[in-house]
Design a protein around this motif. Structure first.
Motif, PDB file in Angstrom:
ATOM      1  N   THR A   1       0.843  -1.190   0.000  1.00  0.00           N
ATOM      2  CA  THR A   1       0.000   0.000   0.000  1.00  0.00           C
ATOM      3  C   THR A   1       0.881   1.243   0.000  1.00  0.00           C
ATOM      4  O   THR A   1       2.094   1.171   0.275  1.00  0.00           O
ATOM      5  CB  THR A   1      -0.904   0.035   1.240  1.00  0.00           C
ATOM      6  N   LYS A   2       0.271   2.370  -0.264  1.00  0.00           N
ATOM      7  CA  LYS A   2       1.012   3.636  -0.258  1.00  0.00           C
ATOM      8  C   LYS A   2       1.633   3.881   1.116  1.00  0.00           C
ATOM      9  O   LYS A   2       2.798   4.292   1.231  1.00  0.00           O
ATOM     10  CB  LYS A   2       0.079   4.782  -0.631  1.00  0.00           C
ATOM     11  N   ALA A   3       0.848   3.621   2.164  1.00  0.00           N
ATOM     12  CA  ALA A   3       1.353   3.830   3.526  1.00  0.00           C
ATOM     13  C   ALA A   3       2.519   2.885   3.835  1.00  0.00           C
ATOM     14  O   ALA A   3       3.499   3.281   4.475  1.00  0.00           O
ATOM     15  CB  ALA A   3       0.231   3.622   4.539  1.00  0.00           C
ATOM     16  N   ASP A   4       2.406   1.621   3.376  1.00  0.00           N
ATOM     17  CA  ASP A   4       3.494   0.662   3.594  1.00  0.00           C
ATOM     18  C   ASP A   4       4.776   1.119   2.907  1.00  0.00           C
ATOM     19  O   ASP A   4       5.870   1.032   3.472  1.00  0.00           O
ATOM     20  CB  ASP A   4       3.095  -0.718   3.063  1.00  0.00           C
TER      21      ASP A   4
ATOM     22  N   LEU B   1       7.239  -4.948  14.910  1.00  0.00           N
ATOM     23  CA  LEU B   1       6.105  -4.657  15.781  1.00  0.00           C
ATOM     24  C   LEU B   1       4.916  -4.098  15.011  1.00  0.00           C
ATOM     25  O   LEU B   1       3.757  -4.405  15.320  1.00  0.00           O
ATOM     26  CB  LEU B   1       6.530  -3.676  16.876  1.00  0.00           C
ATOM     27  N   LYS B   2       5.192  -3.284  14.002  1.00  0.00           N
ATOM     28  CA  LYS B   2       4.106  -2.630  13.259  1.00  0.00           C
ATOM     29  C   LYS B   2       3.448  -3.558  12.241  1.00  0.00           C
ATOM     30  O   LYS B   2       2.249  -3.481  12.003  1.00  0.00           O
ATOM     31  CB  LYS B   2       4.651  -1.396  12.519  1.00  0.00           C
ATOM     32  N   TRP B   3       4.222  -4.461  11.635  1.00  0.00           N
ATOM     33  CA  TRP B   3       3.742  -5.235  10.488  1.00  0.00           C
ATOM     34  C   TRP B   3       3.565  -6.728  10.754  1.00  0.00           C
ATOM     35  O   TRP B   3       2.904  -7.401   9.978  1.00  0.00           O
ATOM     36  CB  TRP B   3       4.731  -5.114   9.332  1.00  0.00           C
ATOM     37  N   PHE B   4       4.171  -7.252  11.808  1.00  0.00           N
ATOM     38  CA  PHE B   4       4.265  -8.709  11.926  1.00  0.00           C
ATOM     39  C   PHE B   4       3.765  -9.213  13.271  1.00  0.00           C
ATOM     40  O   PHE B   4       3.827  -8.513  14.281  1.00  0.00           O
ATOM     41  CB  PHE B   4       5.721  -9.167  11.750  1.00  0.00           C
ATOM     42  N   ASP B   5       3.309 -10.458  13.257  1.00  0.00           N
ATOM     43  CA  ASP B   5       3.129 -11.239  14.474  1.00  0.00           C
ATOM     44  C   ASP B   5       4.296 -12.213  14.550  1.00  0.00           C
ATOM     45  O   ASP B   5       4.407 -13.124  13.713  1.00  0.00           O
ATOM     46  CB  ASP B   5       1.804 -12.012  14.441  1.00  0.00           C
ATOM     47  N   ILE B   6       5.180 -11.998  15.512  1.00  0.00           N
ATOM     48  CA  ILE B   6       6.304 -12.919  15.687  1.00  0.00           C
ATOM     49  C   ILE B   6       5.759 -14.220  16.267  1.00  0.00           C
ATOM     50  O   ILE B   6       5.048 -14.215  17.263  1.00  0.00           O
ATOM     51  CB  ILE B   6       7.375 -12.326  16.608  1.00  0.00           C
ATOM     52  N   GLU B   7       6.069 -15.332  15.624  1.00  0.00           N
ATOM     53  CA  GLU B   7       5.592 -16.631  16.090  1.00  0.00           C
ATOM     54  C   GLU B   7       6.669 -17.384  16.870  1.00  0.00           C
ATOM     55  O   GLU B   7       6.397 -17.943  17.928  1.00  0.00           O
ATOM     56  CB  GLU B   7       5.118 -17.470  14.900  1.00  0.00           C
TER      57      GLU B   7
ATOM     58  N   ILE C   1      -0.330  -1.813  12.112  1.00  0.00           N
ATOM     59  CA  ILE C   1      -1.132  -1.208  13.175  1.00  0.00           C
ATOM     60  C   ILE C   1      -0.769   0.266  13.308  1.00  0.00           C
ATOM     61  O   ILE C   1       0.352   0.681  13.007  1.00  0.00           O
ATOM     62  CB  ILE C   1      -0.923  -1.937  14.515  1.00  0.00           C
ATOM     63  N   SER C   2      -1.712   1.054  13.765  1.00  0.00           N
ATOM     64  CA  SER C   2      -1.501   2.507  13.818  1.00  0.00           C
ATOM     65  C   SER C   2      -0.641   2.925  14.999  1.00  0.00           C
ATOM     66  O   SER C   2       0.011   3.967  14.958  1.00  0.00           O
ATOM     67  CB  SER C   2      -2.846   3.228  13.886  1.00  0.00           C
ATOM     68  N   SER C   3      -0.628   2.138  16.081  1.00  0.00           N
ATOM     69  CA  SER C   3       0.152   2.502  17.259  1.00  0.00           C
ATOM     70  C   SER C   3       0.707   1.245  17.910  1.00  0.00           C
ATOM     71  O   SER C   3       0.062   0.202  17.932  1.00  0.00           O
ATOM     72  CB  SER C   3      -0.703   3.264  18.271  1.00  0.00           C
TER      73      SER C   3
ATOM     74  N   GLY D   1       5.119  10.594  11.769  1.00  0.00           N
ATOM     75  CA  GLY D   1       4.672  11.730  12.568  1.00  0.00           C
ATOM     76  C   GLY D   1       4.733  11.442  14.052  1.00  0.00           C
ATOM     77  O   GLY D   1       5.707  10.940  14.576  1.00  0.00           O
ATOM     78  N   ASP D   2       3.660  11.749  14.772  1.00  0.00           N
ATOM     79  CA  ASP D   2       3.672  11.583  16.225  1.00  0.00           C
ATOM     80  C   ASP D   2       2.717  10.495  16.695  1.00  0.00           C
ATOM     81  O   ASP D   2       2.303  10.467  17.834  1.00  0.00           O
ATOM     82  CB  ASP D   2       3.327  12.911  16.900  1.00  0.00           C
ATOM     83  N   LYS D   3       2.334   9.576  15.805  1.00  0.00           N
ATOM     84  CA  LYS D   3       1.384   8.530  16.186  1.00  0.00           C
ATOM     85  C   LYS D   3       1.904   7.683  17.341  1.00  0.00           C
ATOM     86  O   LYS D   3       1.158   7.303  18.229  1.00  0.00           O
ATOM     87  CB  LYS D   3       1.082   7.621  14.988  1.00  0.00           C
ATOM     88  N   ASP D   4       3.196   7.347  17.317  1.00  0.00           N
ATOM     89  CA  ASP D   4       3.741   6.492  18.359  1.00  0.00           C
ATOM     90  C   ASP D   4       4.390   7.287  19.490  1.00  0.00           C
ATOM     91  O   ASP D   4       4.605   6.757  20.568  1.00  0.00           O
ATOM     92  CB  ASP D   4       4.770   5.524  17.772  1.00  0.00           C
ATOM     93  N   LYS D   5       4.689   8.551  19.251  1.00  0.00           N
ATOM     94  CA  LYS D   5       5.315   9.357  20.300  1.00  0.00           C
ATOM     95  C   LYS D   5       4.393   9.517  21.491  1.00  0.00           C
ATOM     96  O   LYS D   5       4.840   9.634  22.627  1.00  0.00           O
ATOM     97  CB  LYS D   5       5.708  10.729  19.747  1.00  0.00           C
ATOM     98  N   THR D   6       3.097   9.524  21.240  1.00  0.00           N
ATOM     99  CA  THR D   6       2.143   9.659  22.338  1.00  0.00           C
ATOM    100  C   THR D   6       2.179   8.445  23.246  1.00  0.00           C
ATOM    101  O   THR D   6       1.697   8.499  24.368  1.00  0.00           O
ATOM    102  CB  THR D   6       0.708   9.821  21.783  1.00  0.00           C
ATOM    103  N   ASP D   7       2.773   7.370  22.776  1.00  0.00           N
ATOM    104  CA  ASP D   7       2.833   6.126  23.557  1.00  0.00           C
ATOM    105  C   ASP D   7       4.261   5.827  24.011  1.00  0.00           C
ATOM    106  O   ASP D   7       4.607   4.709  24.308  1.00  0.00           O
ATOM    107  CB  ASP D   7       2.319   4.969  22.695  1.00  0.00           C
TER     108      ASP D   7
END
Length: 670
Positions: A153-156, A213-219, A248-250, A327-333
């Protein structure tokens, strides 16, 4: 010789191009644990002689959907001969032209063992005609390739492009390789990848951890505890199995996620016989894979649930290294408590619950960490003191210069701690104990260089004379390391440059080392390679140069020097470094500056600093092992009492002691 151990180049060349082939048992295990449909579109983008692809074929995967790419034409020829596949490409996996119209829509399964090439070697010429890309070209071509993929996707693409542009130039090739593997996968696909375990600890691994963390489920993470998978590489490796999902967004959404961490030994090791009698379904399944198909008959394994909170905390604590990602999507966390950053093994032995520990980073405590001096040509710059004589010293040269003794003015040399064998038995290093010397010429040049220099340069320098000038001229005519003259060595050549001084351009010459900084003349040092526990030494004065064989530490507040000596040699710090540092072949512990920077220490009050300073001052004055142990025991008790906010810390002390002991014992079995 079997295909999985086949060496198509000599040892030096294999090391240069990072060519360490995967054993067929490990490739088979990776395929089994990933458990993908046999019609999955699969690729090994750095396939070598095709061990991974052979494992896919043996498991019944559709050969029409199996692809491989490798830059080494000899390896590709062997791969084709072994596997008879139609879709093997001789080319650079980072280069967009290596991907056909089917692959640009993504794949279901990436299984690979990227070449282990350190960043220093990526830029070197290949000795065997393989057109290895340099670090800049890898980055440039990877950006083009990501832009080519139609399944992203564009975001990816924006996320990947940002990470590719900003990953550290100190990264080994595993980092761009990992980004490539992630980019190749469609949602729902999996990757099974062999990488050095340093990706867990290195500063430059933060971009990879973020993407995971953003794209994968580590198995699964499969750990080669006994270092038997790549004996000739002498690098500890892990296998990661992860499934691609929507971004995921955050990072807050992965707080309670876990994976299976499997420690694998190829021989009998009783400490790993800790599997419960009543096994879970996943352990029963792993038994089936391990015993029946992977080919290890005498090995042991141990499975634990590990949570992603530590990885998340590390990413959030280093978010600035990603330079404004999304941006600041993850900075808040990103308000991470220090206790979250503690290694899981230390939490396990010290804490029954999440206590609010009063911890601080070394940087917060005014403690700075780096690495000692790299001369680029120790054979020339390092000498040994033979005799002192007023304003001069008589120094012995290296064997390259026939161990000749030359007379050198003291103003042109510095005391240098070069090797572990130079270390004293006590915790304090005095100048009088240091016999190594490093040439440190700053304000003088050879008469030849003086005569051909511009006026500004002539006014800036004195001229050298006598034996030291002869030594420099001899070095210019001596061919070493692949028949190169010392001034032409890659790490020496940059010494010759122009610098600005009072608005004048002043020439500097190859025999002039860069000016020392605090990391070269520190307050403390610790060997980078340690057989047992790491031991920190205090330098009596900031006048002793420390070589790059050591990690170095310097502090802002010199009144706390003895207290920090006590803290650095505490059981707390030893356990911490045992958890996060790199275990080398032969069981040595490699303690890099990047590891030390991660250590959290108690945020002491002045009263505690006074107590520790008193003990640290005693520590440097004893030359008796039992007395040193008694002092260190007192230091450990004080630190644990402060951390845990209670007086009786005997249980926690013993747990921590056993952790350090088990770390050393486990390393010695490698």
């Amino acid at each position: 010789m079997s295909a999985d151990t086949l060496h198509i180049h000599d040892e030096a060349t294999r090391k240069r191009i990072g060519q360490y082939f995967t054993k067929k048992e490990i490739a088979s295990l990776m395929v089994d644990v990933a458990d993908m449909p046999i019609n999955a579109v699969s690729i090994d983008p750095m396939c070598g002689t095709g061990n991974m692809l052979s494992a896919l074929i043996e498991k019944g995967y559709d050969t029409e959907n199996i692809y491989g790419i490798d830059i080494d034409s000899k390896a590709v020829d062997i791969c084709n001969l072994r596997n008879g596949l139609k879709n093997i490409i001789c080319g650079d996996a980072f280069y967009c032209k290596s991907y056909n119209n089917k692959l640009v829509y993504g794949v279901d399964f990436v299984i690979t063992n990227p070449p282990y090439i350190r960043y220093q070697n990526i830029n070197s010429d290949s000795p065997i005609g393989i057109n290895l890309p340099d670090a800049n070209k890898i980055r440039k071509e990877l950006l083009k390739t990501v832009g080519l993929f139609k399944h992203l996707t564009k975001a990816d693409k924006e996320t990947l492009i940002h990470l590719i542009k900003t990953y550290s130039g100190l990264s080994d090739i595993a980092v761009p390789a990992w980004l490539l593997c992630a980019a190749l996968l469609r949602e729902g696909g999996k990757m099974a990848i062999v990488v050095p375990d340093t990706w867990l600890n290195r500063d430059y691994a933060v971009s990879i951890q973020y993407l995971l963390l953003k794209w994968f489920d580590i198995e699964y993470i499969l750990e080669d505890v006994s270092r038997s998978w790549f004996i000739d590489a002498q690098v500890k490796t892990i296998v990661l199995i992860a499934k691609r999902r929507k971004s995921i967004s955050s990072l807050r959404f992965i707080e309670k996620k876990s994976y299976k961490h499997v420690k694998i030994c190829s021989s009998l090791q009783p400490e790993l016989e800790s599997i419960n009698v009543r096994k879970s379904n996943i352990e029963i399944e792993f038994d089936r894979i391990w015993r029946q198909q992977a080919g290890f008959k005498d090995g042991y394994y141990d499975i634990r649930d590990e949570y992603l909170s530590n990885m998340k905390s590390n990413v959030l604590a280093n978010l600035e290294k990603l330079k404004g990602i999304e941006g600041d999507k993850d900075k808040t966390d990103s308000n991470v408590s220090h206790v979250q950053l503690l290694p899981s093994d230390m939490k396990r032995v010290l804490l029954n619950e999440e206590l609010e520990l009063n911890l601080a980073s070394l940087e917060e405590g005014g403690i700075h960490v780096g690495q000692g001096l790299r001369t680029g040509a120790n054979k020339f710059f390092y000498l040994k003191l033979e005799q002192e004589g007023g304003e001069f010293e008589y120094l012995r040269t290296s064997s390259y210069f026939n161990e000749k003794i030359i007379k050198v003015p003291k103003i042109y040399s510095s005391r240098v701690l070069q090797k572990q064998s130079d270390l004293p038995g006590v915790f304090l290093i005095n100048s009088s104990q240091v016999y190594g010397r490093v040439l440190y010429i700053q304000k003088a040049i050879t008469s030849r260089d003086f005569n051909i220099s511009a006026n500004d340069t002539q006014q800036y320098y004195q001229t050298l004379d006598g034996e030291i000038e002869e030594y420099i001229i001899q070095a210019e005519n001596l061919l070493i390391e692949g028949q190169k003259a010392i001034p032409e060595l890659s790490a020496v050549k940059p010494n010759a440059r122009f610098v600005k001084d009072n608005n004048k351009l002043i020439q500097r010459f190859w025999y002039m080392l860069p000016r020392y900084t605090s990391r070269h003349i520190p307050d403390f040092c610790v060997a980078r390679i340690n057989d047992g526990e790491p031991k920190f030494y205090m330098l009596a004065e900031r006048a002793i140069v420390v070589d790059a064989n050591f990690s170095t530490i310097w502090i802002d507040d010199q009144t706390k020097k003895y207290a920090y000596l006590a803290i650095l040699n505490s059981l707390w710090v030893k356990a911490y470094l045992g958890c996060i540092s790199t275990v080398m072949g032969g069981g040595a512990l490699k303690v890099e500056a990047s590891h030390i920077k991660k250590v959290l220490i108690p945020k002491f009050d002045e009263d505690m600093f006074i107590k520790l300073s008193h003990l640290g001052e005693k520590l440097i004055s004893v030359n008796d092992e039992n007395k040193s142990k008694a002092l260190l025991n007192k230091i450990d008790q004080i630190i644990l009492q402060y951390i845990l906010k209670k007086m009786d810390v005997e249980k926690e002390y013993l747990n921590l002691y056993e952790l350090v002991k088990s770390q050393i014992n486990e390393r010695k079995k490698k």
